[in-house]
Motif scaffolding. Sequence first.
Motif, mmCIF file in Angstrom:
data_model
loop_
_atom_site.group_PDB
_atom_site.id
_atom_site.type_symbol
_atom_site.label_atom_id
_atom_site.label_comp_id
_atom_site.label_asym_id
_atom_site.label_seq_id
_atom_site.Cartn_x
_atom_site.Cartn_y
_atom_site.Cartn_z
ATOM 1 N N LYS A 30 -9.921 25.713 -5.539
ATOM 2 C CA LYS A 30 -8.642 25.265 -6.095
ATOM 3 C C LYS A 30 -8.659 23.774 -6.362
ATOM 4 N N GLU A 31 -7.708 23.330 -7.160
ATOM 5 C CA GLU A 31 -7.601 21.914 -7.456
ATOM 6 C C GLU A 31 -6.924 21.177 -6.287
ATOM 7 N N ARG A 32 -7.202 19.902 -6.208
ATOM 8 C CA ARG A 32 -6.546 19.086 -5.197
ATOM 9 C C ARG A 32 -5.061 19.008 -5.517
ATOM 10 N N GLU A 33 -4.226 19.120 -4.467
ATOM 11 C CA GLU A 33 -2.785 19.108 -4.682
ATOM 12 C C GLU A 33 -2.093 18.146 -3.724
ATOM 13 N N SER A 91 0.844 -1.190 0.000
ATOM 14 C CA SER A 91 0.000 0.000 0.000
ATOM 15 C C SER A 91 0.882 1.243 0.000
ATOM 16 N N ASP A 92 0.584 2.150 -0.895
ATOM 17 C CA ASP A 92 1.268 3.438 -0.927
ATOM 18 C C ASP A 92 0.283 4.506 -0.467
ATOM 19 N N MET A 93 0.657 5.243 0.578
ATOM 20 C CA MET A 93 -0.253 6.214 1.167
ATOM 21 C C MET A 93 0.339 7.617 1.052
ATOM 22 N N SER A 94 -0.498 8.595 0.867
ATOM 23 C CA SER A 94 -0.029 9.970 0.731
ATOM 24 C C SER A 94 -1.126 10.935 1.161
ATOM 25 N N TRP A 95 -0.715 12.173 1.400
ATOM 26 C CA TRP A 95 -1.632 13.234 1.792
ATOM 27 C C TRP A 95 -1.788 14.241 0.653
ATOM 28 N N HIS A 96 -3.012 14.692 0.490
ATOM 29 C CA HIS A 96 -3.342 15.697 -0.501
ATOM 30 C C HIS A 96 -4.306 16.685 0.142
ATOM 31 N N ALA A 144 5.494 18.784 -0.695
ATOM 32 C CA ALA A 144 5.297 19.936 -1.555
ATOM 33 C C ALA A 144 6.192 21.066 -1.037
ATOM 34 N N ASP A 145 6.660 21.908 -1.933
ATOM 35 C CA ASP A 145 7.553 22.994 -1.528
ATOM 36 C C ASP A 145 6.913 23.881 -0.463
ATOM 37 N N SER A 146 5.612 24.054 -0.546
ATOM 38 C CA SER A 146 4.917 24.970 0.354
ATOM 39 C C SER A 146 4.876 24.482 1.801
ATOM 40 N N VAL A 147 5.149 23.201 2.035
ATOM 41 C CA VAL A 147 5.069 22.671 3.395
ATOM 42 C C VAL A 147 6.404 22.157 3.915
ATOM 43 N N LYS A 148 7.429 22.178 3.091
ATOM 44 C CA LYS A 148 8.747 21.685 3.520
ATOM 45 C C LYS A 148 9.228 22.457 4.736
ATOM 46 N N GLY A 149 9.739 21.707 5.692
ATOM 47 C CA GLY A 149 10.244 22.320 6.906
ATOM 48 C C GLY A 149 9.182 22.538 7.962
#
Length: 121
Positions: free
Chosen positions: A43-46, A32-37, A60-65
């Motif tokens: 806006k579109e789902r990202e 199983s491969d799981m991820s958050w979007h 995503a660059d916007s959440v790094k760190g």
Amino acid sequence: QVQAEESGGGSVQAGGSLRLSCVQHGYSYCRSDMSWHRQAPGKEREFVSGTTPDGNSQYADSVKGRFTISQDNAKKTLYLQMTNLEPEDTAMYYCKISACGLSAGYRQTFWGQGTQVTVSS
């Protein structure tokens, strides 16, 4: 059949933290491969964060760190620790599971119902 169930959303002020959880219900005949979007109004789902098959984390660059993804395979649970939240993080957060719910050779995508995150300034 495989199902994704998210929890942990809520309303916080800017700079606050939340921890999202996604539990996989049901058995998968393959990895199983799981991820958050996430999807903000209008806006579109990202993509937000996920892990590669060899265990590397992607963001995503916007959440790094600020966001950290982790997984407890024994509990079939994916987590997203979100810190230093910003109003721009306000969205419905969805868990996506790529799994084989019917047979080993048939991979499908399953989405949860989402959990709302609201960040006020």
